[in-house]
Write an enzyme that holds these catalytic residues in place. Structure first.
Site, PDB file in Angstrom:
ATOM      1  N   HIS A  55       0.252 -67.030   2.103  1.00 47.57           N
ATOM      2  CA  HIS A  55       0.865 -68.233   1.952  1.00 47.57           C
ATOM      3  C   HIS A  55       0.188 -69.083   0.840  1.00 47.57           C
ATOM      4  O   HIS A  55       0.546 -70.141   0.288  1.00 47.57           O
ATOM      5  CB  HIS A  55       0.854 -69.354   3.234  1.00 47.57           C
ATOM      6  CG  HIS A  55      -0.382 -69.609   3.624  1.00 47.57           C
ATOM      7  ND1 HIS A  55      -1.198 -69.243   4.682  1.00 47.57           N
ATOM      8  CD2 HIS A  55      -1.074 -70.835   3.034  1.00 47.57           C
ATOM      9  CE1 HIS A  55      -2.334 -69.738   4.537  1.00 47.57           C
ATOM     10  NE2 HIS A  55      -2.594 -70.760   3.899  1.00 47.57           N
ATOM     11  N   ASP A  79       0.347 -62.322   7.039  1.00 47.10           N
ATOM     12  CA  ASP A  79      -0.117 -63.734   6.205  1.00 47.10           C
ATOM     13  C   ASP A  79      -1.363 -62.980   5.305  1.00 47.10           C
ATOM     14  O   ASP A  79      -2.166 -63.871   4.993  1.00 47.10           O
ATOM     15  CB  ASP A  79      -0.372 -64.913   6.902  1.00 47.10           C
ATOM     16  CG  ASP A  79      -0.573 -66.204   5.852  1.00 47.10           C
ATOM     17  OD1 ASP A  79       0.173 -66.026   4.795  1.00 47.10           O
ATOM     18  OD2 ASP A  79      -1.042 -66.930   6.342  1.00 47.10           O
ATOM     19  N   SER A 116      -7.980 -71.308   3.302  1.00 49.29           N
ATOM     20  CA  SER A 116      -7.262 -70.289   3.862  1.00 49.29           C
ATOM     21  C   SER A 116      -7.475 -69.004   2.636  1.00 49.29           C
ATOM     22  O   SER A 116      -7.639 -69.366   1.533  1.00 49.29           O
ATOM     23  CB  SER A 116      -5.893 -70.607   3.476  1.00 49.29           C
ATOM     24  OG  SER A 116      -5.351 -71.533   4.494  1.00 49.29           O
TER      25      SER A 116
END
Length: 395
Positions: A135, A165, A238
């Site tokens: 993402h 992901d 992230s």
């Protein structure tokens, strides 16, 4: 009576004189007390040892006072990622002529603007491969990577896996700093971990916490195997590294449940072992291939008066896809699956992970119970179809 009083006065004068002499000696020879205690087998400030040692874990009785060595080992491998993409938006263009503007107000127009998302990544190979979250770089037109030493490199997207992901990038730099994987120290609940990344664009930041749980699954339809931690992870973390106190890679930071959900200290990372498998498949073929039984399943319900433990082993089939591998093998809804191949099935999440790890086209025997009667079926697995990604919480 006078004799007793005289004796007490003599003792008091003797004690005062002794303390005064001890005080003078301690000023003249500061270390004499410790040497005298050591001479009779006593340690400074401690009672005589009974010979029993304090319990230790991995050779240490207590944690270090600093994690600087672990950070120094891991930090050079953690990079900042800047993913740029063009975003198209609809707007209203106003007329420059006041009369036309008053009559018509404006007209529809399409605008394009550049949007940049911030994230983190981890260099995991001497060839310059970088692991990050999908993402972070999704739909990006240009990906720039800022290394720990200040170098900037343009990244090439090798492949991505929306289900875990994860994405694999490649940068062309000399002598990339590679992080070691925690192969010999598997993650355990209670282990101290450090999260390293680029939170809120503040560049490399380190936070500390513990592993709160392992084997977490947030979606019943995905083979997830998250590490839960209370180390502070924020927007921009992230794709960054979750490392142990030896500076080894434990996981890839992925998402958090924020205060909007009334949560505090609940963050998740993809285990390094799972990330490595995705990395190897993407490098080899550009994508990840998973096995598929063609069934949906859930936990095994146990009645309160059944006399069975509440956490029953296995997984119950809730739905069978028509024409899928399980349907062709005769598996039916409400079947309880207890074994796949040579492995016992712990629960639905365990079956999902074991199913995904098998190669499409391979045959596997599935055993279980149907209406209380044992059954066996040989299933030829198919390739798992792509799933619609679930909405993330915070990241």
């Amino acid at each position: 009576m006078k004799q007793a009083v005289g004796t007490l006065a003599f003792i008091a004068r003797f004690v005062v004189l002794g303390l005064a002499v001890a005080f003078v000696i301690s000023l003249a020879w500061p270390g004499v007390g410790d040497r005298l205690r050591a001479g009779v087998g006593l340690h400074s400030g401690q009672a005589p040892s009974s010979g029993a040692s304090a319990p230790t874990i991995r050779g240490r009785s207590r944690g270090p006072v600093s994690y600087a060595d672990a950070v120094a080992r891991a930090a050079p491998s953690v990079v900042n990622i800047y993913a740029n993409k063009m975003v198209t938006e609809q707007g209203v263009q106003m007329y420059s002529d006041p009369v036309l503007q008053r009559l018509f107000g404006g007209r529809p127009a399409i605008y394009k603007r550049r949007e940049q998302s911030l994230g983190s990544g981890v260099i995991v190979s001497n060839q310059g491969y970088v692991l990050t979250n999908n993402h972070v770089i999704a739909k990006a037109d240009d990906i720039q990577v800022l290394l720990y030493d200040g170098r900037v490199a343009k990244a090439q997207l090798i492949g991505a896996d929306a289900e875990t992901d994860l994405a694999v990038l490649k940068i062309d730099v000399s002598s990339p700093p590679v992080i070691p994987f925690a192969d010999e120290h598997p993650a355990r609940t209670g282990d101290v971990v450090l999260a390293i990344g680029n939170p809120l664009g503040l560049n490399q930041t380190v936070t500390m916490g513990i592993i709160s749980a392992i084997g977490r699954q947030l979606s019943s339809s995905s083979p997830e195997d998250f590490i839960q931690t209370d180390a502070a992870i924020n927007l921009g973390n992230s794709g960054g590294a979750l490392v142990n106190t030896d500076g080894e890679l434990v996981g890839i930071n992925t998402l958090l449940i924020g205060k909007a959900a009334n949560a505090e200290g609940i963050s998740f990372a993809i285990p390094a072992s799972s990330a490595r498998k995705v990395l190897e498949q993407i490098i080899d073929s550009g994508h990840v291939v998973r096995g598929w039984l063609g069934v949906d399943y859930t936990f095994v319900p146990v009645a309160a008066d059944s006399g069975l433990p509440a956490a029953a082993r296995g997984a119950q089939v809730s739905d069978v896809y028509p024409g899928g591998p399980a349907a062709q093998a005769g598996i039916q809804p409400h079947d309880i699956l207890l074994r796949i191949g040579k492995d016992d099935i712990v629960d639905a999440a365990d079956l999902r992970r074991r199913e995904a790890a098998l190669q499409p086209g391979s045959k596997v025997e599935v055993s279980g119970l149907r209406n209380g009667t044992p059954f066996h079926a040989e299933v030829t697995l198919a390739q798992r179809p792509p799933l619609t990604p679930t909405a993330s919480l915070d990241s």
